[in-house]
Design a protein around this motif. Structure first.
Motif, PDB file in Angstrom:
ATOM      1  N   GLU A 155      -1.175 -11.420 -12.421  1.00 28.33           N
ATOM      2  CA  GLU A 155      -1.022 -10.552 -11.127  1.00 28.33           C
ATOM      3  C   GLU A 155       0.113 -10.275 -11.104  1.00 28.33           C
ATOM      4  O   GLU A 155       0.404  -8.388 -10.589  1.00 28.33           O
ATOM      5  N   ARG A 159       0.283  -6.234  -9.576  1.00 32.83           N
ATOM      6  CA  ARG A 159       0.326  -6.157  -8.238  1.00 32.83           C
ATOM      7  C   ARG A 159       1.698  -4.493  -8.984  1.00 32.83           C
ATOM      8  O   ARG A 159       1.866  -3.017  -8.063  1.00 32.83           O
ATOM      9  N   TYR A 162      -0.259  -1.172  -9.737  1.00 27.82           N
ATOM     10  CA  TYR A 162      -0.513  -0.672  -8.655  1.00 27.82           C
ATOM     11  C   TYR A 162       0.478   0.277  -6.957  1.00 27.82           C
ATOM     12  O   TYR A 162      -0.350   1.642  -7.353  1.00 27.82           O
ATOM     13  N   ASP A 167      -1.538   5.360  -5.432  1.00 27.03           N
ATOM     14  CA  ASP A 167      -2.173   4.941  -4.467  1.00 27.03           C
ATOM     15  C   ASP A 167      -1.459   4.658  -3.316  1.00 27.03           C
ATOM     16  O   ASP A 167      -1.621   3.827  -2.713  1.00 27.03           O
ATOM     17  N   TYR A 168      -0.542   4.116  -3.731  1.00 22.46           N
ATOM     18  CA  TYR A 168       0.827   3.629  -3.557  1.00 22.46           C
ATOM     19  C   TYR A 168       2.228   4.045  -2.828  1.00 22.46           C
ATOM     20  O   TYR A 168       2.139   5.228  -3.971  1.00 22.46           O
ATOM     21  N   ASP A 189       0.319  -6.276  -2.625  1.00 24.28           N
ATOM     22  CA  ASP A 189      -0.949  -6.670  -2.909  1.00 24.28           C
ATOM     23  C   ASP A 189      -1.987  -6.149  -3.930  1.00 24.28           C
ATOM     24  O   ASP A 189      -1.903  -4.945  -3.192  1.00 24.28           O
ATOM     25  N   ALA A 190      -2.028  -6.139  -4.751  1.00 26.66           N
ATOM     26  CA  ALA A 190      -3.704  -5.392  -5.434  1.00 26.66           C
ATOM     27  C   ALA A 190      -4.962  -5.649  -5.532  1.00 26.66           C
ATOM     28  O   ALA A 190      -4.966  -7.250  -4.893  1.00 26.66           O
ATOM     29  N   PRO A 191      -5.416  -4.537  -4.965  1.00 29.74           N
ATOM     30  CA  PRO A 191      -6.719  -4.218  -4.554  1.00 29.74           C
ATOM     31  C   PRO A 191      -7.019  -5.064  -5.553  1.00 29.74           C
ATOM     32  O   PRO A 191      -7.302  -5.292  -6.942  1.00 29.74           O
ATOM     33  N   ALA A 192      -8.970  -5.695  -5.576  1.00 31.39           N
ATOM     34  CA  ALA A 192     -10.046  -6.350  -6.588  1.00 31.39           C
ATOM     35  C   ALA A 192     -10.071  -5.345  -7.395  1.00 31.39           C
ATOM     36  O   ALA A 192     -10.519  -3.977  -6.813  1.00 31.39           O
ATOM     37  N   LEU A 193      -9.829  -5.434  -9.130  1.00 34.67           N
ATOM     38  CA  LEU A 193     -10.385  -4.109  -9.871  1.00 34.67           C
ATOM     39  C   LEU A 193     -11.444  -4.685 -10.299  1.00 34.67           C
ATOM     40  O   LEU A 193     -12.783  -5.857  -9.637  1.00 34.67           O
ATOM     41  N   TRP A 195     -10.895   0.201 -10.574  1.00 34.62           N
ATOM     42  CA  TRP A 195      -9.351   0.524  -9.732  1.00 34.62           C
ATOM     43  C   TRP A 195     -10.751   1.318 -10.601  1.00 34.62           C
ATOM     44  O   TRP A 195     -11.115   2.417 -11.767  1.00 34.62           O
ATOM     45  N   SER A 196     -10.804   2.730  -9.262  1.00 36.26           N
ATOM     46  CA  SER A 196     -11.470   4.122 -10.261  1.00 36.26           C
ATOM     47  C   SER A 196     -10.309   4.898 -11.577  1.00 36.26           C
ATOM     48  O   SER A 196     -11.429   5.529 -12.165  1.00 36.26           O
TER      49      SER A 196
END
Length: 321
Positions: A155, A159, A162, A167-168, A189-193, A195-196
């Motif tokens: 986790e 986080r 990301y 992207d952040y 919070d990180a988006p679900a993998l 990722w691009s």
């Protein structure tokens, strides 16, 4: 020291940062080996399968540089090109000052060279931490960060990767007060993998290593930064004289918030053979993952300049003594 290596020819040593292992460079190893070089990515002290060390000087650049020079000796190389990011960038800049005869050139991502500051780093961070949370100050005390990050490495890695990416906006973590705040409290919070730019499988490889080792070895590098400052007093006014290339992400947090008001101007003033500075649009801190094809192409281009004999050139044996 555990290393991952691919290819044969002139050595190119990749130095990672926090929280990474040598695996963070695995895409670059493939590209550089395919271009005809010997690509080597160590797990640096305290990371992955290179064991933790004890003592106040265990994680200084001076100590880790001795590991890298020992690696050159072990493979029989007089010199290498060094590639660095994050703590690895600081390490290769210092290598160019302490052992320029072993450094054919440096390719640095996101962390520009700057002269030694007039005060110890922790004094500056403590002042900033009176205004807002700052991970570099939080990491100084042994215990809280070690436990917090080690409780769920996967986790934390998702986080923080990301948050550091393009992207952040990482400096949004400064909106939080330092008092009573942990690192996970300020990270998004990180988006679900997937990722691009990062796959589930790649994060799994890194998470398994930190599940096994925890983060105390890596945090030791933060706790050694004042000692690094003390040990570099003789280089306070030194300029980097080896050939250097610098590549940075347009949205990199180090360039925005941790490298002073004019990082490129300072870099240019203090590097006497700076051959190119390249910005990569939209990218953040994990440049080699976020823009792999572009970074790989630049590294190979720079290697062809730094190794005049061409990609297939064998390196000369290190002298004894």
């Amino acid at each position: 020291m555990h290393i991952t290596e691919r290819g044969a020819g002139y050595p190119v040593i990749f130095c990672h940062g926090f929280p990474h292992t040598g695996y963070i460079w695995h895409r670059q190893l493939a590209a550089v080996a395919a271009a005809g070089y010997h690509a080597i990515a160590p797990d640096l002290r305290g990371y992955g399968r290179t064991g933790p060390k004890d003592g106040p000087d265990a994680y200084t650049n001076l100590a880790v540089l001795a590991d890298l020079l020992g690696l050159l000796d072990d493979i029989g190389a007089e010199q290498a090109v060094f590639v660095g990011l994050d703590f690895g960038a600081a390490l290769v800049w210092e290598a160019s000052l302490r052992a320029p005869e072993r450094v054919a050139g440096v390719i640095v991502l996101n962390n520009p060279y700057a002269p030694r500051p007039p005060r110890a780093p922790t004094q500056l961070w403590a002042e900033a931490a009176r205004r807002h949370f700052l991970h570099m100050d939080y990491f100084q005390k042994t215990g809280p960060a070690d436990a917090e990050l080690g409780a769920n490495p996967r986790e934390f890695l998702a986080r923080v990767y990301y948050a550091l990416s393009g992207d952040y906006h990482y400096l949004d973590t400064w909106r939080y007060p330092a008092e009573g705040t942990g690192y996970l409290d300020v990270l998004p919070d990180a988006p679900a993998l997937p990722w691009s730019w990062l796959s589930v499988e790649e994060l799994d490889v890194l998470a398994r290593e930190f599940d096994r080792t925890g983060f105390s070895g890596g945090l030791g590098w933060y706790r050694a930064l004042d000692r690094n400052w003390e040990l570099t007093a003789e280089y306070a006014d030194a300029k980097v004289g080896v050939p250097a290339y610098f590549v940075y992400g347009e949205r990199d947090t180090d360039m925005e918030g941790f490298s002073g008001r004019d990082p490129l101007g300072v870099l240019r003033a203090n590097s006497t053979d700076l051959r190119a500075v390249t910005e990569i649009a939209g990218a953040g801190h994990l440049l080699q993952l976020e823009r792999t094809e572009q970074v790989d192409g630049l590294i190979v281009e720079y290697l062809r300049d730094l190794v005049p004999g061409g990609a297939g050139q064998r390196y000369s044996a290190a002298s004894s003594g």
